[in-house]
Design a protein around this motif. Sequence first.
Motif, PDB file in Angstrom:
ATOM      1  N   ALA A 178       1.102  -1.109   0.512  1.00 56.82           N
ATOM      2  CA  ALA A 178      -0.242  -0.193  -0.140  1.00 56.82           C
ATOM      3  C   ALA A 178       0.986   1.662   0.199  1.00 56.82           C
ATOM      4  CB  ALA A 178      -0.765  -0.443   0.926  1.00 56.82           C
ATOM      5  N   CYS A 179       2.156   1.249   0.210  1.00 60.97           N
ATOM      6  CA  CYS A 179       3.001   2.299   0.815  1.00 60.97           C
ATOM      7  C   CYS A 179       3.697   2.350  -0.614  1.00 60.97           C
ATOM      8  CB  CYS A 179       3.652   1.830   1.715  1.00 60.97           C
ATOM      9  SG  CYS A 179       3.286   1.850   3.642  1.00 60.97           S
ATOM     10  N   PHE A 182       0.777   3.607  -2.617  1.00 63.48           N
ATOM     11  CA  PHE A 182       0.513   5.489  -2.600  1.00 63.48           C
ATOM     12  C   PHE A 182       1.831   5.922  -2.818  1.00 63.48           C
ATOM     13  CE2 PHE A 182       0.887   8.765   0.691  1.00 63.48           C
ATOM     14  CZ  PHE A 182      -1.055   9.553   0.352  1.00 63.48           C
ATOM     15  N   TRP A 186       1.041   9.359  -5.620  1.00 64.43           N
ATOM     16  CA  TRP A 186       1.575  10.766  -4.974  1.00 64.43           C
ATOM     17  C   TRP A 186       2.315  11.431  -6.295  1.00 64.43           C
ATOM     18  CZ3 TRP A 186       6.224  13.219  -4.468  1.00 64.43           C
ATOM     19  CH2 TRP A 186       6.378  14.885  -3.844  1.00 64.43           C
TER      20      TRP A 186
END
Lengths: 318, 436
Positions: A178-179, A182, A186
């Motif tokens: 998930a990181c 993300f 971004w």
Amino acid sequence: MAHTALTQPAPVAVPTRSAWARLRASRGWAGFWFMLPTALILGLFLAYPLLKGIWLSFTNARIGRDGVFIGLENYAWLWDDDVFWLSVFNTCLYTVVASVVKFAVGLYLALLLNKNMPFKAIVRSIVLIPFVVPTVLSAIAFWWIFDSQFSIISWSLRHLGVIDGNIDFLGEPAMARACVIFANIWRGVPFIAITLLAGLQTVSPSLYEAATLDGASNWQIFSRITLPLLTPIIAVVMTFSVLFTFTDFQLIWAMTRGGPVNATHLMATLSYQRGILSGTLGEGAAIATAMVPFLLAAIGISWFGLQRRAWQAGESDR
Amino acid sequence: MSGLDRRSLLTGAAAAGLAVGGDLLGFAKAWAQTAEWKPEPGASLSLLRWKRFVPSEEEAFLKMVDAFTQATGVKITVSNESYDDIQPKASVAANTGQGPDMVWGLFSFPALFPDKCVPLGDVAASLAKKYGPWFPSAEAYGKVKGNWIAIPVSFNGGYPNYRISAMKKAGFDKFPTDTAGFLELCRGLKKNNTPAGFALGHATGDGNTWCHWALWSHGGNLVDANEKIVINSPETAKALEYVKSLYETFVPGTVSWNDSSNNKAFLAGDLYLTNNGISIYAAAKKDNPKLAEDMDHAVWPVGPVGKPTEFQLAYPILAFKYSKAPNACKAFIAFMMEASNYNPWLEAAQGYLCEPLSNYPKNPIWTSDPKNAVFAEAGRRSLAAGGLAPVSERIAAVLADFVVVDMFASHCTGREDVKGAIKNAERAATRIFRNT
């Protein structure tokens, strides 16, 4: 014979020209010569590395020495390799989730930025920031943000009394995935937002005025005018977005190096690890080559799916 | 190798005297007159090296480079890269035949492309004659199939770094010397909320070193001396169970750690026991003397095999065959290994680096601070990458693929049971060691 002579005019004498003169006069040949440098550059820098990579994947080449042809052996090993299949899963997940979210957020931002708003130029510049920051720098920033000991998120939540201990952002497989997704979102949103904004600004305001006069709702204006007219640019931007996401390397490498326990390895990072760091060029090339069908499929879906002229013209799909 | 005559001995003695007196340039000039390898006329070299962890080490190294340039006329351009970037850059250089003349990197990277390295047997023999013999692990890193392809310049001792107060609070007056005691210490630290932590992520240095120690200390090995894969063994299973017990005492997040994570956590006071070089201590002495006072180092505990099974970082240097000045490369490598050069540089490294040869003159860095002493033993105590197996491109691939680290990490995180973790490592090893 007389009849024939009358109906068939005598052949006109054509002045004989040398082959060189004919070549010089031919527009086709002129085009060929103009295209030749481009073709050579494409062949040298695009086709050759691709073909060389495919060839290497059929060899046992290692760093520093040529290999011999071993047929499909590298692929056979990959077929039975859990880490490889995990990297395929990760790559697909990463690409699909990141691309969909990037598109949704990017489109929303583009629509927002297309409206009249104060400080529009400044806001647009701010939106661009993630795109102009070098990827490695932003990856290192995210690595700090998600650090197991020094995460600003964990620190804030701890001080707010929401959590007792640090969140193990990059140490838990699902969380680590998930990181990195993300971080990719971004970084990728500005490209989509700004490109779609450019597309939105080509739509004539008179179309919106006419629709408004006809009593169309906001959703009808969006779905009947904005989206169809934006479709060609969506096709292009999403094709590039999918390609960039699918082949992403720097973000993953700087943040997790494929960890924890290979949970964030993408095909690109695994190819680098096996091909360059481990020295098994053939195997690394096989992983890279295995990306090609996925890439072609991704291009096919986004390009041909969105480029259909009937849809673009606002007609129903055949 | 040229023979030593009276004249060269006298010049050598004069050079040594100059160096002892601190006249580095004078030493370099005297050394250059009798050097066994004469640099090619007009030679210039480029060197790619690992990025320093201790700033004073780099300063001393560059002084040495400068003295060599002034004495021989050979200009050397030094560029630095992080640990992880040395190997890929060297690999690309080896494959394309273009790049730095010399590369100074980590572990067994020269073994990835032995055919591309200038044979350095003469330099190794000359150094062994002066300061030898080489430690077995150093020799293992320098040689592939019996031929010297690199010179193992130094080792970096990666040892347990611990907080004395936390250890005592956990009920230990001295650092445990066996693996059972080590586990008890970690449990005690966890109980007191002063946890230990060891990298289980893709940390090239720290992750690989301690995980191999854990495997070897229980008698496990990935491959035997004949490169037969033997990871599937009861000893490996015991090592896995042991490391899982250790992991349960760790500070959270170790599976995502890279080589700098433990340094940061230790210096921030979040971590009380970890494996590292002396850089934590060097940084603490500079910025946090109170912490430095409370920390110490220990050798790795001995496991059921009953003998040390340490795996330390080695820093081999190689010269590429494509270099236009192989003699200049040899001359520089020999020059930097001269005790008169080597010792001041080692001292500037503050204990971060240690000798690969057994008879160098004793360096004061190991006795000036008792907390440094442990690190002096790294070269002598370390096994080479591969353990029982010879260093090779395959062993280099095992390290680069984190086969052993991932085996432990997958079990510790609960992703694989003992059998599954071993099976995956066995399969990875089979892939790497297959006969193609």
